[in-house]
Design an enzyme around this catalytic site. Structure first.
Site, PDB file in Angstrom:
ATOM      1  N   GLU A  91      54.514  49.905  -5.887  1.00  0.00           N
ATOM      2  CA  GLU A  91      53.430  49.894  -4.908  1.00  0.00           C
ATOM      3  C   GLU A  91      53.768  50.764  -3.707  1.00  0.00           C
ATOM      4  O   GLU A  91      54.917  50.850  -3.296  1.00  0.00           O
ATOM      5  CB  GLU A  91      53.209  48.461  -4.404  1.00  0.00           C
ATOM      6  CG  GLU A  91      52.725  47.526  -5.488  1.00  0.00           C
ATOM      7  CD  GLU A  91      52.671  46.085  -5.027  1.00  0.00           C
ATOM      8  OE1 GLU A  91      52.245  45.823  -3.877  1.00  0.00           O
ATOM      9  OE2 GLU A  91      53.062  45.207  -5.821  1.00  0.00           O
ATOM     10  N   CYS A 104      54.147  53.348   3.409  1.00  0.00           N
ATOM     11  CA  CYS A 104      55.208  52.392   3.093  1.00  0.00           C
ATOM     12  C   CYS A 104      55.541  52.583   1.619  1.00  0.00           C
ATOM     13  O   CYS A 104      54.661  52.492   0.760  1.00  0.00           O
ATOM     14  CB  CYS A 104      54.702  50.974   3.357  1.00  0.00           C
ATOM     15  SG  CYS A 104      55.864  49.694   2.849  1.00  0.00           S
ATOM     16  N   CYS A 111      63.643  43.970  -7.505  1.00  0.00           N
ATOM     17  CA  CYS A 111      64.707  43.851  -6.506  1.00  0.00           C
ATOM     18  C   CYS A 111      65.624  42.715  -6.927  1.00  0.00           C
ATOM     19  O   CYS A 111      65.177  41.738  -7.518  1.00  0.00           O
ATOM     20  CB  CYS A 111      64.074  43.538  -5.145  1.00  0.00           C
ATOM     21  SG  CYS A 111      65.269  43.408  -3.792  1.00  0.00           S
ATOM     22  N   CYS A 115      65.475  37.256  -1.856  1.00  0.00           N
ATOM     23  CA  CYS A 115      64.948  36.589  -0.660  1.00  0.00           C
ATOM     24  C   CYS A 115      63.830  35.616  -1.070  1.00  0.00           C
ATOM     25  O   CYS A 115      62.924  35.976  -1.823  1.00  0.00           O
ATOM     26  CB  CYS A 115      64.418  37.608   0.351  1.00  0.00           C
ATOM     27  SG  CYS A 115      65.690  38.747   0.926  1.00  0.00           S
ATOM     28  N   CYS A 118      59.952  36.344  -0.613  1.00  0.00           N
ATOM     29  CA  CYS A 118      59.480  37.686  -0.958  1.00  0.00           C
ATOM     30  C   CYS A 118      58.967  37.774  -2.396  1.00  0.00           C
ATOM     31  O   CYS A 118      59.599  37.263  -3.320  1.00  0.00           O
ATOM     32  CB  CYS A 118      60.629  38.678  -0.764  1.00  0.00           C
ATOM     33  SG  CYS A 118      60.153  40.373  -1.126  1.00  0.00           S
ATOM     34  N   CYS A 332      53.801  44.232   0.035  1.00  0.00           N
ATOM     35  CA  CYS A 332      54.356  44.736  -1.213  1.00  0.00           C
ATOM     36  C   CYS A 332      54.838  43.662  -2.160  1.00  0.00           C
ATOM     37  O   CYS A 332      55.267  42.607  -1.762  1.00  0.00           O
ATOM     38  CB  CYS A 332      55.449  45.733  -0.917  1.00  0.00           C
ATOM     39  SG  CYS A 332      54.700  47.338  -0.727  1.00  0.00           S
TER      40      CYS A 332
HETATM   41  N1  SAH Z   1      64.669  45.209   0.936  1.00  0.00           N
HETATM   42  C1  SAH Z   1      64.370  45.734   2.225  1.00  0.00           C
HETATM   43  C2  SAH Z   1      63.020  46.438   2.334  1.00  0.00           C
HETATM   44  C3  SAH Z   1      61.803  45.812   1.692  1.00  0.00           C
HETATM   45  S1  SAH Z   1      61.008  44.413   2.370  1.00  0.00           S
HETATM   46  C4  SAH Z   1      64.496  44.636   3.262  1.00  0.00           C
HETATM   47  O1  SAH Z   1      64.768  43.523   2.921  1.00  0.00           O
HETATM   48  O2  SAH Z   1      64.372  44.944   4.441  1.00  0.00           O
HETATM   49  C5  SAH Z   1      60.149  44.819   3.791  1.00  0.00           C
HETATM   50  C6  SAH Z   1      60.079  43.653   4.772  1.00  0.00           C
HETATM   51  O3  SAH Z   1      59.122  42.651   4.394  1.00  0.00           O
HETATM   52  C7  SAH Z   1      61.395  42.940   4.914  1.00  0.00           C
HETATM   53  O4  SAH Z   1      61.651  42.706   6.269  1.00  0.00           O
HETATM   54  C8  SAH Z   1      61.131  41.643   4.170  1.00  0.00           C
HETATM   55  O5  SAH Z   1      62.030  40.651   4.553  1.00  0.00           O
HETATM   56  C9  SAH Z   1      59.706  41.374   4.557  1.00  0.00           C
HETATM   57  N2  SAH Z   1      59.009  40.396   3.724  1.00  0.00           N
HETATM   58  C10 SAH Z   1      59.157  40.143   2.418  1.00  0.00           C
HETATM   59  N3  SAH Z   1      58.341  39.155   2.020  1.00  0.00           N
HETATM   60  C11 SAH Z   1      57.647  38.769   3.103  1.00  0.00           C
HETATM   61  C12 SAH Z   1      56.660  37.782   3.336  1.00  0.00           C
HETATM   62  N4  SAH Z   1      56.223  36.977   2.364  1.00  0.00           N
HETATM   63  N5  SAH Z   1      56.171  37.679   4.589  1.00  0.00           N
HETATM   64  C13 SAH Z   1      56.606  38.486   5.589  1.00  0.00           C
HETATM   65  N6  SAH Z   1      57.533  39.428   5.430  1.00  0.00           N
HETATM   66  C14 SAH Z   1      58.071  39.559   4.199  1.00  0.00           C
END
Ligand code: SAH
Length: 340
Positions: A91, A104, A111, A115, A118, A332
């Site tokens: 995406e 973006c 991944c 997390c 996510c 994303c």
């Molecule tokens: N892997 C990298 C980049 C991709 S994520 C990282 O972790 O930074 C981009 C951002 O979106 C990150 O800060 C991630 O923690 C956040 N993110 C992921 N899922 C989310 C959610 N459900 N709500 C808000 N932010 C989220």
């Protein structure tokens, strides 16, 4: 095995061409065609036929197909589901700001960071994107909208520092003056905190903006939402950030997704402020986005405001991120997952 020309840095392309007896200026011509999103050598109309035939024997031009595209009626945000040549999907999102058009982009298919809040990590890591595939998101989105993209955030699917070499190659190419020429200062790279790679990146001395997905003020909270914290503690991460700032003199941006009842108390805010006080940094507060499979919720607008005010009152710079593309699930990971 054929080489995707977009996996080569400019100088590598120039060497390849020089080896087969091409003049130096050929690299400039071909590199520039690649950025326009040509889909075959035949479209490179000012390159001699013989040269194009020679190239076909060793190389190819990778492309991305737009599999789905959604345009927000609220703010013009565009979400692409792009299909790679092996059928995998990623995406990318176009956002329109006053200071220009930002894309973006994704760095991996899936991944492995895990997390908990996510969507991108559900299903794990399929594979790294090549440098060319990362660049193609910018090239083909720009071709589709017909306007110049001026800013890049690596905040899509994947952990960029888990795909270090390809990401670096991409950064060099997208910044190249004969290429898209996007300034390093207009590029942000976001990481969940792969500490050893943050030190490595500091050594590259690229004036990009580093974003750290911190999401918690201490190890107790962070380890419940981010598995990476068992490899690198909050202390180790912040130490690496300080080194990064010293080395690059660039301000770091800390991402903090506010999850109600998990990391959004006033105590959490106070502890966060204490940790970051005096650092050249900025906190980006993000109301957590609801993901179907995840149980986390965002707090009320008042909760979010209170968290921000607490940080500000303790001398830490903080803003709340504007939510764009709410009607097209622009965050994303959500779209790819639906298609899978
Ligand atoms: N892997 C990298 C980049 C991709 S994520 C990282 O972790 O930074 C981009 C951002 O979106 C990150 O800060 C991630 O923690 C956040 N993110 C992921 N899922 C989310 C959610 N459900 N709500 C808000 N932010 C989220």
């Amino acid at each position: 095995m054929l080489t995707d020309l977009k996996d080569l840095e400019y100088d590598e392309l120039a060497d390849l061409l020089a080896d087969s007896g091409e003049p130096r200026y050929r690299a400039k011509q071909i590199f520039s065609w690649l950025q326009k999103g040509v889909e075959s050598f035949d479209e490179m109309t000012d390159i001699p036929k013989k040269t194009r035939e020679n190239l076909l024997e060793t190389s190819f031009v990778s492309t991305l197909k737009i599999r789905e595209k959604y345009v927000s009626k609220i703010d013009g945000t565009i979400k692409y589901l792009f299909e790679l040549e092996d059928g995998n999907c990623i995406e990318s999102v176009i956002m329109r700001y006053k200071h220009g058009i930002t894309i973006c982009i994704s760095s991996q298919v899936g991944c492995r960071m895990g997390c908990r809040f996510c969507a991108s990590t559900i299903g794990g890591l399929y594979r790294n994107l090549t440098a060319g595939e990362i660049l193609n998101q910018v090239i083909f989105a720009q071709k589709d909208i017909g306007e110049r993209i001026s800013n890049i955030v690596m905040m899509g699917i994947g952990e960029p520092l888990d795909n270090y070499d390809n990401v670096l190659k991409f950064l060099h190419n997208v910044n190249h003056s004969e290429g898209l020429n996007i300034g390093y200062r207009h590029i942000s790279l976001s990481t969940c905190g792969v500490v050893d790679k943050i030190y490595k990146l500091a050594e590259e001395n690229l004036p990009i903006t580093l974003s750290i997905s911190l999401h918690a003020p201490n190890n107790e909270v962070r380890k419940t939402i981010m598995p990476i914290n068992s490899r690198f503690s909050v202390e180790e991460l912040l130490e690496a950030c300080k080194k990064y700032i010293d080395k690059t003199t660039r301000r770091i941006s800390f991402e903090y997704a506010l999850i109600h009842g998990v990391n959004d108390s006033m105590d959490n805010a106070a502890e966060l402020a204490k940790r970051l006080k005096g650092m050249l940094c900025h906190v980006n507060l993000i109301p957590v986005n609801k993901v179907e499979e995840r149980k986390y919720d965002k707090g009320s607008a008042a909760d979010i405001r209170a968290f921000q005010d607490k940080l500000l009152s303790l001398g830490v710079n903080a803003t709340v991120r504007r939510e764009l593309g709410n009607d097209i699930s622009a965050s994303c990971g959500q779209l790819r997952k639906k298609v899978l």
